[in-house]
Design a protein around this motif. Structure first.
Motif, PDB file in Angstrom:
ATOM      1  N   THR A 143       0.820  -1.216   0.000  1.00  0.00           N
ATOM      2  CA  THR A 143       0.000   0.000   0.000  1.00  0.00           C
ATOM      3  C   THR A 143       0.852   1.263   0.000  1.00  0.00           C
ATOM      4  O   THR A 143       0.315   2.349  -0.214  1.00  0.00           O
ATOM      5  N   GLN A 144       2.143   1.160   0.234  1.00  0.00           N
ATOM      6  CA  GLN A 144       3.026   2.320   0.236  1.00  0.00           C
ATOM      7  C   GLN A 144       3.863   2.403  -1.039  1.00  0.00           C
ATOM      8  O   GLN A 144       4.895   3.070  -1.068  1.00  0.00           O
ATOM      9  N   ALA A 145       3.389   1.746  -2.094  1.00  0.00           N
ATOM     10  CA  ALA A 145       4.143   1.717  -3.346  1.00  0.00           C
ATOM     11  C   ALA A 145       4.159   3.061  -4.056  1.00  0.00           C
ATOM     12  O   ALA A 145       4.937   3.254  -4.987  1.00  0.00           O
ATOM     13  N   GLY A 146       3.335   4.005  -3.645  1.00  0.00           N
ATOM     14  CA  GLY A 146       3.298   5.301  -4.318  1.00  0.00           C
ATOM     15  C   GLY A 146       4.526   6.152  -4.069  1.00  0.00           C
ATOM     16  O   GLY A 146       4.776   7.103  -4.817  1.00  0.00           O
ATOM     17  N   ASP A 147       5.266   5.875  -3.026  1.00  0.00           N
ATOM     18  CA  ASP A 147       6.459   6.655  -2.679  1.00  0.00           C
ATOM     19  C   ASP A 147       7.654   5.711  -2.645  1.00  0.00           C
ATOM     20  O   ASP A 147       7.666   4.734  -1.897  1.00  0.00           O
ATOM     21  N   ARG A 148       8.655   6.000  -3.447  1.00  0.00           N
ATOM     22  CA  ARG A 148       9.788   5.081  -3.560  1.00  0.00           C
ATOM     23  C   ARG A 148      10.524   4.904  -2.238  1.00  0.00           C
ATOM     24  O   ARG A 148      10.911   3.793  -1.879  1.00  0.00           O
ATOM     25  N   ASN A 149      10.759   6.004  -1.516  1.00  0.00           N
ATOM     26  CA  ASN A 149      11.487   5.908  -0.257  1.00  0.00           C
ATOM     27  C   ASN A 149      10.726   5.071   0.757  1.00  0.00           C
ATOM     28  O   ASN A 149      11.268   4.181   1.399  1.00  0.00           O
ATOM     29  N   LYS A 150       9.444   5.384   0.929  1.00  0.00           N
ATOM     30  CA  LYS A 150       8.622   4.632   1.882  1.00  0.00           C
ATOM     31  C   LYS A 150       8.525   3.167   1.469  1.00  0.00           C
ATOM     32  O   LYS A 150       8.601   2.261   2.305  1.00  0.00           O
ATOM     33  N   PHE A 151       8.358   2.961   0.171  1.00  0.00           N
ATOM     34  CA  PHE A 151       8.182   1.590  -0.316  1.00  0.00           C
ATOM     35  C   PHE A 151       9.461   0.781  -0.115  1.00  0.00           C
ATOM     36  O   PHE A 151       9.408  -0.393   0.240  1.00  0.00           O
ATOM     37  N   ARG A 152      10.621   1.419  -0.347  1.00  0.00           N
ATOM     38  CA  ARG A 152      11.894   0.726  -0.146  1.00  0.00           C
ATOM     39  C   ARG A 152      12.003   0.225   1.293  1.00  0.00           C
ATOM     40  O   ARG A 152      12.319  -0.941   1.558  1.00  0.00           O
ATOM     41  N   ARG A 153      11.738   1.125   2.232  1.00  0.00           N
ATOM     42  CA  ARG A 153      11.885   0.751   3.634  1.00  0.00           C
ATOM     43  C   ARG A 153      10.785  -0.211   4.077  1.00  0.00           C
ATOM     44  O   ARG A 153      11.054  -1.188   4.788  1.00  0.00           O
ATOM     45  N   ALA A 154       9.534   0.083   3.687  1.00  0.00           N
ATOM     46  CA  ALA A 154       8.420  -0.755   4.136  1.00  0.00           C
ATOM     47  C   ALA A 154       8.538  -2.178   3.599  1.00  0.00           C
ATOM     48  O   ALA A 154       8.331  -3.151   4.340  1.00  0.00           O
ATOM     49  N   ILE A 381       3.789  -2.598  12.476  1.00  0.00           N
ATOM     50  CA  ILE A 381       5.085  -1.897  12.469  1.00  0.00           C
ATOM     51  C   ILE A 381       5.579  -1.631  11.045  1.00  0.00           C
ATOM     52  O   ILE A 381       6.492  -0.836  10.858  1.00  0.00           O
ATOM     53  N   THR A 382       4.965  -2.270  10.030  1.00  0.00           N
ATOM     54  CA  THR A 382       5.413  -2.066   8.648  1.00  0.00           C
ATOM     55  C   THR A 382       5.313  -0.608   8.216  1.00  0.00           C
ATOM     56  O   THR A 382       6.275  -0.064   7.646  1.00  0.00           O
ATOM     57  N   PRO A 383       4.175   0.105   8.439  1.00  0.00           N
ATOM     58  CA  PRO A 383       4.152   1.526   8.053  1.00  0.00           C
ATOM     59  C   PRO A 383       5.131   2.375   8.840  1.00  0.00           C
ATOM     60  O   PRO A 383       5.632   3.379   8.321  1.00  0.00           O
ATOM     61  N   LEU A 384       5.436   1.997  10.084  1.00  0.00           N
ATOM     62  CA  LEU A 384       6.427   2.746  10.861  1.00  0.00           C
ATOM     63  C   LEU A 384       7.819   2.595  10.258  1.00  0.00           C
ATOM     64  O   LEU A 384       8.609   3.528  10.266  1.00  0.00           O
ATOM     65  N   VAL A 385       8.115   1.416   9.737  1.00  0.00           N
ATOM     66  CA  VAL A 385       9.383   1.230   9.023  1.00  0.00           C
ATOM     67  C   VAL A 385       9.373   2.051   7.742  1.00  0.00           C
ATOM     68  O   VAL A 385      10.385   2.648   7.348  1.00  0.00           O
ATOM     69  N   GLY A 386       8.212   2.118   7.085  1.00  0.00           N
ATOM     70  CA  GLY A 386       8.116   2.848   5.828  1.00  0.00           C
ATOM     71  C   GLY A 386       8.399   4.330   5.979  1.00  0.00           C
ATOM     72  O   GLY A 386       9.077   4.924   5.136  1.00  0.00           O
ATOM     73  N   ILE A 387       7.890   4.949   7.040  1.00  0.00           N
ATOM     74  CA  ILE A 387       8.111   6.388   7.203  1.00  0.00           C
ATOM     75  C   ILE A 387       9.418   6.694   7.918  1.00  0.00           C
ATOM     76  O   ILE A 387       9.732   7.866   8.148  1.00  0.00           O
ATOM     77  N   GLY A 388      10.175   5.648   8.282  1.00  0.00           N
ATOM     78  CA  GLY A 388      11.505   5.865   8.836  1.00  0.00           C
ATOM     79  C   GLY A 388      11.572   5.977  10.336  1.00  0.00           C
ATOM     80  O   GLY A 388      12.629   6.280  10.876  1.00  0.00           O
ATOM     81  N   VAL A 389      10.454   5.754  11.054  1.00  0.00           N
ATOM     82  CA  VAL A 389      10.488   5.843  12.514  1.00  0.00           C
ATOM     83  C   VAL A 389      11.256   4.665  13.098  1.00  0.00           C
ATOM     84  O   VAL A 389      12.019   4.811  14.054  1.00  0.00           O
ATOM     85  N   ILE A 390      11.055   3.473  12.547  1.00  0.00           N
ATOM     86  CA  ILE A 390      11.754   2.273  13.006  1.00  0.00           C
ATOM     87  C   ILE A 390      12.706   1.834  11.906  1.00  0.00           C
ATOM     88  O   ILE A 390      12.293   1.702  10.750  1.00  0.00           O
ATOM     89  N   SER A 391      13.956   1.601  12.241  1.00  0.00           N
ATOM     90  CA  SER A 391      14.917   1.137  11.252  1.00  0.00           C
ATOM     91  C   SER A 391      14.729  -0.356  11.012  1.00  0.00           C
ATOM     92  O   SER A 391      14.145  -1.077  11.839  1.00  0.00           O
ATOM     93  N   ILE A 392      15.217  -0.833   9.882  1.00  0.00           N
ATOM     94  CA  ILE A 392      15.083  -2.250   9.576  1.00  0.00           C
ATOM     95  C   ILE A 392      15.901  -3.096  10.539  1.00  0.00           C
ATOM     96  O   ILE A 392      15.523  -4.232  10.872  1.00  0.00           O
ATOM     97  N   GLU A 393      17.020  -2.535  11.048  1.00  0.00           N
ATOM     98  CA  GLU A 393      17.811  -3.262  12.043  1.00  0.00           C
ATOM     99  C   GLU A 393      17.038  -3.466  13.340  1.00  0.00           C
ATOM    100  O   GLU A 393      17.269  -4.443  14.059  1.00  0.00           O
ATOM    101  N   ARG A 394      16.112  -2.557  13.648  1.00  0.00           N
ATOM    102  CA  ARG A 394      15.280  -2.735  14.836  1.00  0.00           C
ATOM    103  C   ARG A 394      14.022  -3.534  14.512  1.00  0.00           C
ATOM    104  O   ARG A 394      13.513  -4.272  15.365  1.00  0.00           O
TER     105      ARG A 394
END
Length: 611
Positions: A143-154, A381-394
């Motif tokens: 659902t976050q495919a509209g934004d490349r940055n968010k989609f990459r992280r999410a 937690i997936t959308p939180l990773v998408g907007i950068g609040v939670i890192s993938i390492e966490r």
């Protein structure tokens, strides 16, 4: 850096104006308005999160209505389950059909309890349910495919769970087939404890969500288990629960039987010239009260109701997810965002930095126990990773903790089983627990072994550049590959080995060559220093991207996710692939792309000044 001043003049002017309006300069009315606005946003966020969790529950019910009976039919092929690969694939497919690992696990428990399936044969099925349940958060990331940055992280944050499960299965399934260590270890644990059946496991979050979800739909989950265990009456029953309150009366009655061999016992049998009589316990169920959900008296088939609920739940789920992301972006600004990011992503000071990840695992396990579903927690937690609040390492240890949390819930549920089925039910739940703990021991303690993170980041980069590849990944890994392996398993061991071994060998060779190309190219012949000797379509997604673009232009011209508009193309040319879209939504999150190159970080800083 040669930059024209006029290009950034208006942006700098806005920043200066914003700096003049300090919260301390607000009057009493402005402060009250700000507090009320923040409180309203917080309440809206809780409301949308509640609807999001309820929509996941309804989505699971919809999948069970659409494919629940088919899932039960899959389990009826007991001879196929003797093949470990077939059992693994069946676990994946059934969990995909019902969208609930607890439902598929309960079917396995029912089959083991009824003697249709041995515990050793159920181990691969349990591994398959672990894989199938991880598709939900991967779909949420779409659902976050509209934004490349968010989609990459999410997408990376969602698929790190997938890679953990797949890699664990690749290691532990052959090990279990060869040694049976999970079965033997759990057998010792079950035999060593004198455990008595307990009360029903607490539902916790379901106490809050059930009033809404049960007002929409209630299912009779015993129907799927009945089909799996071979009950012919279950095939004609509807999954939709009509009577929520029933009473079962057991009476001892005389019955006529064809002969003495059909009697209950010789003591309870008497015969005349033509007939024999015996005593039987007859159970009669009386319907007392109907359910109150909206589909209780609807004259539609299970499939039709399932499709209706599937469409509505997906609509509500996507809408809530979009609104949650928007609210989080508006609430997490400036210093607030930086504080939250530091709290969530910062490790403890040396020498206790290693403890942070294990605390995250415990947090993930505890939260999953509260919400009673690993899918709900990882999807949240997936959308939180998408907007950068939670890192993938966490996000990685949080997902591992979710795997542990869902098994502890299953253990409590197994302990509530009747005495005659308690041992088998508890052993299956413990096998699930041991499998996940073994995976954590293998893929987490040593940083070098955290391969799922690197694979997820690589896949996130690919899907951000070629967003259509995300759909290919989901369909291939969760549908085509399991169906392919299942078909080979049905054909027999000879076909499975004859087709599977060359494919696996080729994949291993490709992986080894890729690693050597990156680290020790001098060990390879000159021709293998790159894949350029192959056709372009065989080692690059660029030709496939052009094909998809042509098809998308013809078939889905109105879909923004399927084609790149002129403005976005211009932005990508200027900014290096559209890595700056995130900055317009939330400037404080500009460091969210944890695995970006230094060049991108410098350009992000420059882009921030444009605001």
């Amino acid at each position: 850096v040669d930059i024209t001043f006029s290009r950034y003049c208006s942006g700098c002017f806005r920043i200066c104006l914003a700096s003049l309006v300090h919260p301390g300069d607000l009057d009493a009315k402005g402060k009250v308005l700000r507090v009320v606005t923040s409180a309203g946003k917080g309440l809206l966020l809780l409301g949308f999160l509640y609807m999001f969790i309820c929509s996941l529950d309804i989505l699971s019910s919809a999948f069970q209505l659409v494919g629940g009976k088919a899932a039960g039919d899959i389990f009826t092929e007991g001879s196929v389950l003797s093949n470990p690969l077939a059992g693994l694939v069946i676990g994946v497919l059934v969990t995909l059909l019902v969208q609930s690992s607890s439902t598929s696990s309960s079917i396995v428990v029912s089959m083991v309890s009824s003697g249709l399936l041995q515990v050793q044969m159920a181990v691969p099925v349990i591994m398959g349910t672990n894989i199938g349940t991880s598709v939900t958060n991967t779909l949420v990331a779409m659902t976050q495919a509209g934004d490349r940055n968010k989609f990459r992280r999410a997408f990376a944050g969602a698929t790190v769970h997938d890679f953990f499960n797949w890699l664990s299965v690749l290691v532990f399934l052959p090990l279990e087939v060869a040694s049976g260590y999970m079965y033997k270890l759990t057998k010792l644990l079950v035999d060593s404890f004198n455990i008595q059946g307990g009360e029903k496991t607490p539902e916790l979050l379901h106490v809050i969500t059930d009033p809404l979800t049960k007002a929409i739909i209630e299912l009779d989950k015993s129907v799927i288990s009945g089909i799996a265990t071979g009950d012919p009456a279950a095939r004609n029953k509807s999954l939709i629960l009509k009577w929520c309150k029933t009473f079962t009366n057991v009476t001892l009655r005389n019955e006529t039987v064809p002969g003495p061999e059909n009697c209950t016992s010789p003591a309870l049998c008497w015969c005349s010239q033509d007939l024999c009589y015996t005593l039987h316990n007859i159970s009669e169920t009386y319907n007392i009260q109907t359910c109150n959900h909206i589909f209780v008296n609807v004259d539609l088939s299970d499939l039709a109701i399932g499709l209706i609920l599937l469409a509505l739940s997906l609509l509500v789920l996507c809408s809530c997810l979009i609104l949650i992301v928007k609210l989080l972006n508006s609430m997490l600004k400036g210093q607030v965002a930086m504080v939250i990011k530091k709290v969530l992503n910062t490790d403890f000071p040396f020498p206790f930095g290693w403890v942070t990840g294990y605390i995250a695992i415990l947090v993930g396990a505890g939260m999953t126990f509260i919400v009673q579903s690993s899918s709900v927690f990882t999807s949240a937690i997936t959308p939180l990773v998408g907007i950068g609040v939670i890192s993938i390492e966490r996000a990685y240890p949080l997902s591992l903790g979710a795997n542990i949390g869902t098994t502890t819930t299953a253990i409590l549920a197994a302990m509530a089983a009747p005495g005659d089925t308690l041992a088998n039910a508890l052993q299956i739940a413990l096998i699930h627990f041991v499998f996940n703990v073994s995976g954590i021991i293998l893929w987490y303690p040593i940083p070098f072994t955290r391969i799922p993170i690197r694979l997820a980041k690589a896949l996130g980069d690919i899907t951000a550049e070629y967003r259509w590849f995300a759909g290919v990944y989901i369909i291939s890994c969760f549908f085509l590959l399991p169906l392919f392996v299942f078909g080979l398993s049905m054909a027999g061991w000879k076909v499975l080995v004859g087709v599977g071994v060359p494919i696996v060998a080729l994949l291993i060779i490709v992986i080894v060559v890729n690693v050597l190309q990156a680290r020790l190219p001098r060990c390879l012949p000159a021709v293998l220093h790159s894949w350029d000797f192959l056709p372009l379509w065989a080692h690059s997604l660029e030709p496939w991207d052009r094909v998809v673009a042509v098809v998308a232009a013809k078939c889905c011209c109105c879909c923004k996710c399927c084609q790149t508009g002129p403005e976005e193309e211009e932005e990508e040319e200027k900014g290096g692939g559209g890595h700056f879209l995130e900055m317009y939504d939330n400037p404080a999150m500009m460091n969210g792309v944890d695995w970006g190159e230094k060049r991108e970080d410098k350009e992000d800083v420059l882009k921030a000044t444009q605001l």
